[in-house]
Write an enzyme that holds these catalytic residues in place. Structure first.
Site, PDB file in Angstrom:
ATOM      1  N   GLY A   1     -63.566  81.012  54.882  1.00  0.00           N
ATOM      2  CA  GLY A   1     -63.244  82.354  55.345  1.00  0.00           C
ATOM      3  C   GLY A   1     -63.786  83.478  54.490  1.00  0.00           C
TER       4      GLY A   1
ATOM      5  N   GLY B   1     -66.879  84.345  54.357  1.00  0.00           N
ATOM      6  CA  GLY B   1     -68.025  84.988  54.990  1.00  0.00           C
ATOM      7  C   GLY B   1     -69.353  84.298  54.746  1.00  0.00           C
TER       8      GLY B   1
ATOM      9  N   HIS C   1     -29.357  82.658  47.154  1.00  0.00           N
ATOM     10  CA  HIS C   1     -30.548  81.938  46.698  1.00  0.00           C
ATOM     11  C   HIS C   1     -31.711  82.915  46.481  1.00  0.00           C
ATOM     12  CE1 HIS C   1     -33.216  78.227  46.919  1.00  0.00           C
ATOM     13  NE2 HIS C   1     -34.088  79.216  47.057  1.00  0.00           N
ATOM     14  N   GLU C   2     -31.996  83.723  47.499  1.00  0.00           N
ATOM     15  CA  GLU C   2     -33.130  84.651  47.385  1.00  0.00           C
ATOM     16  C   GLU C   2     -32.844  85.739  46.344  1.00  0.00           C
ATOM     17  OE1 GLU C   2     -35.928  83.943  48.569  1.00  0.00           O
ATOM     18  OE2 GLU C   2     -35.218  82.321  49.851  1.00  0.00           O
TER      19      GLU C   2
ATOM     20  N   GLY D   1     -68.275  78.667  48.486  1.00  0.00           N
ATOM     21  CA  GLY D   1     -67.102  79.537  48.431  1.00  0.00           C
ATOM     22  C   GLY D   1     -65.993  79.001  49.294  1.00  0.00           C
ATOM     23  N   PRO D   2     -64.772  79.484  49.045  1.00  0.00           N
ATOM     24  CA  PRO D   2     -63.630  79.024  49.839  1.00  0.00           C
ATOM     25  C   PRO D   2     -63.794  79.386  51.323  1.00  0.00           C
ATOM     26  CG  PRO D   2     -62.935  80.469  48.026  1.00  0.00           C
ATOM     27  CD  PRO D   2     -64.407  80.487  48.041  1.00  0.00           C
TER      28      PRO D   2
ATOM     29  N   ASP E   1     -38.759  74.569  46.259  1.00  0.00           N
ATOM     30  CA  ASP E   1     -38.828  75.243  44.959  1.00  0.00           C
ATOM     31  C   ASP E   1     -38.955  74.207  43.846  1.00  0.00           C
ATOM     32  OD1 ASP E   1     -38.450  77.619  46.207  1.00  0.00           O
ATOM     33  OD2 ASP E   1     -36.310  77.748  45.774  1.00  0.00           O
TER      34      ASP E   1
END
Ligand code: ADP
Ligand code: MG
Ligand code: ZN
Length: 607
Positions: free
Chosen positions: A210, A212, A429-430, A207-208, A505
């Site tokens: 973090g 657990g 831009h945002e 699993g990735p 972007d």
């Protein structure tokens, strides 16, 4: 070398101290004045001598006034004979207390040998000391091969010990079920053997980071009530070839001795990478270590009650031999938590943190797709820290929401002051990103727009999917491309110029377009196939290039398709912007004034 110098100094000091002692406690007679024998004779004649101790040829005289002197007589002659010879009368002799001591043999020997013996002893001691040092180092070299695994024994009856159990792991239901089975195997092996079931040898947690995995393994150790050997893959590997292999041997020997037992190897990919592909020097050692693991795992017969649990986040780089049945024949995949799991993880970690009444963990779970268990833990921790810094005593929803962005994007940089011009460009831009995300039906809805710089970004637009998704469609990607390129398009439209603010972007958009064409088969012209065989630089764990499995003709087509996707996306963005200039201005206006717009406010603004 420093050691030898140090030893030598110590040795020298000891020598000085001993010499000091010797001189302090040496014979008190030694400091006494010596007189000639003729004087002794005259002293006796005058009656000034009280007693004489004779020791060999030495005479120790005590005067009537108790002062002491010493003298010598000729070797071999008796004192009485000598005194008579010098004319001392019998009466004169009788008043003197003459005591004759035999010179003690040992004393004579020691005094004769000491000058040779003492240096000899010192040299001997020194050599012994050095030998011991060297041997110590040797022993330590031998210890290298012993495994450094930490063993956790199950607590004794009545002993209270805080242990991790399955209750400390939220979500991951399937993983827990699988591991519970393993625990049961160890507790009641007969139950399974009776039915002819073979006990699995290895369980691989995949699993990735973090999610657990380590936590789950610890929970197994807490539940199983059997000895638990914990070692990380990197601990096997040392500078010397062969050390890792011998550690593996030692680890398994210890485990077998205390069977039933669990061996947990964390970060298995550190030793278990594909063999024969190592670049750099250490692959020999790693291969030997891996071979030893394989040998040991095959060495168990079905009766041995030892189960190996390993964890990795890179199953793709593991050696195929590890994955074949009979070794890690059980694979438990732990995915990033879904929304319900996120909520339960949050609930678990909220224990012990006083939450305000307005806190809605479900809402937080909705806003954190892609967060791992460790991220969520971190999130609540940040919220608690924030609360403490605000001198409040309950964690409120606002603090948690603010922490989400901190965990995702890094801390706000309010001190980073934008010039009036930069602020305006960032706002447009945002606003462009946000507007496109709002208008395109396939794009994710906007959660927040901000022009406060954070970490490395100048401003940001947070758009999150309304639900967790495993798959993405072509339509969604096309919309994403337009949203990504909107910032660039706005800058060009409003200011007639573009800034470097859009470069990340552009990169993201280009990468996405490339993947659509080469990996997802989303281009009509090129059809349903993949292009390029990704290869990995195994020991760096990075993609370092791709093997071209297509010709020049396709290479050109791919480039054309990518450019087409991008230019279509930017055209669409421009079109939408053109039609919605009034909305865009509205967003910019609020952004310049307040710097951030939250979801609800944004929706009102657009209505
Ligand atoms: P991994 O080994 O998969 O990289 P860890 O087991 O070290 O991850 O997890 C790190 C931390 O994240 C844990 O100590 C725990 O606090 C938290 N965590 C991760 N997953 C969960 C979960 N399912 N339930 C509760 N806490 C979790
Ligand atoms: Mg781990
Ligand atoms: Zn942007």
């Amino acid at each position: 070398m420093r050691n030898i110098v140090k030893n030598f100094l110590v040795f020298f000091l000891v020598f000085l101290v001993i010499a000091g002692f010797l001189s302090a406690f040496s014979d008190p007679w030694e400091k006494v004045e010596e007189v000639g024998f003729a004087e002794v004779v005259s002293l006796i004649k005058e009656g000034e001598i009280k007693s004489i101790d004779v020791e060999g040829s030495d005479l120790y005289l005590v005067y009537t006034d108790d002062s002491k002197k010493m003298s010598r007589k000729e070797e071999g002659e008796s004192l009485a004979g000598l005194l008579a010879f010098y004319g001392v009368t019998d009466e004169q002799i009788q008043v003197i207390d003459i005591e004759s001591k035999k010179p003690s043999g040992s004393q004579a020997w020691i005094s004769a040998l000491a000058p040779f013996l003492i240096p000899l002893l010192f040299i001997g001691f020194f050599i012994w000391f050095m030998m011991r040092q060297v041997q110590g180092a040797n022993n330590r070299a031998m210890m290298f091969g012993n495994s450094t695994a930490k063993e956790e024994k199950p607590p004794k009856e009545g002993e209270k010990k805080k242990q991790t159990t399955f209750n400390d792991v939220a979500g991951s239901i399937e993983a827990k079920r699988e591991l519970e089975e393993v625990v049961e195997f160890l507790r009641l092996p007969q139950k399974f053997q009776k039915l002819g079931a073979r006990i699995p040898k290895g369980v691989l947690l995949v699993g990735p980071p973090g999610t657990g995995k380590t936590l789950l393994a610890k929970a197994v150790s807490g539940e199983a009530k059997v000895p638990f050997f914990h070692m990380s893959g990197s601990e096997f590997v040392e500078m010397f070839v062969g050390v890792g292999a011998s550690r593996v041997r030692d680890l398994f020997k210890r485990a077998k001795k205390s069977a039933p037992a669990i061996v947990f190897i964390d970060e298995l990919d550190a030793v278990g990478r594909k063999r024969g592909s190592g670049l750099g020097g250490s692959h020999d050692e790693r291969e030997q270590t891996l071979n030893q693991i394989l040998v040991e795992m095959d060495g168990f017969d079905s009766g041995t009650n030892v189960i190996i649990i390993a964890a990795t986040n890179r199953p793709d780089v593991l050696d195929p031999a590890l994955l074949r049945p009979g070794r890690f024949d059980r694979r438990v995949t732990i995915d990033l938590p879904d929304i319900a799991e996120r909520e339960s993880i949050l609930k678990l970690h909220a224990i012990g943190k006083p939450l305000a009444d307005d806190v809605n963990l479900r809402r937080i779970a909705e806003r954190t797709p892609g967060f791992s268990g460790a991220d969520l833990y971190n999130l609540l921790n940040e919220a608690a820290i924030l609360t403490a810094r605000k001198n409040e005593n309950q964690v409120c929803q606002e603090s948690i929401a603010v922490s989400i962005e901190k965990v995702m994007l890094g801390p706000e940089r309010r001190s980073h002051v934008l010039s009036e011009k930069e602020k305006k460009i960032t706002a447009y831009h945002e606003a462009g990103h946000a507007l496109l995300a709002h208008i395109l039906p396939d794009a994710d809805p906007v959660h927040k727009v901000s022009i406060i710089s954070r970490g490395r970004v100048g401003g940001y637009t947070l758009s999150l999917p309304s639900e967790d998704r495993q798959f993405h469609s072509r339509k969604e990607f096309i919309a994403d491309l337009s949203v990504l390129l909107a910032g660039h398009a706005v800058e060009q439209k409003i200011f007639g110029d573009v800034t470097t603010g859009a470069s990340s972007d552009l990169r993201r958009a280009t990468n996405l377009a490339r993947k659509m064409v080469t990996e997802y088969g989303m281009s009509e012209k090129l059809g349903a196939r993949t292009f390029g065989d990704k290869e990995e630089l195994i020991f760096l764990g990075k993609e370092f290039g791709e093997q071209r499995d297509y010709g020049e003709k396709y290479a050109q087509l791919i480039d054309e398709e990518i450019s087409l996707l991008l230019s279509e996306a930017i055209e669409r963005a421009k079109e939408i912007l053109h039609e919605n200039m009034e909305k865009l201005e509205r967003i910019v206006c609020v952004l310049l004034e307040k710097e951030t717009i939250e979801k609800n406010e944004f929706e009102e603004l657009m209505a």
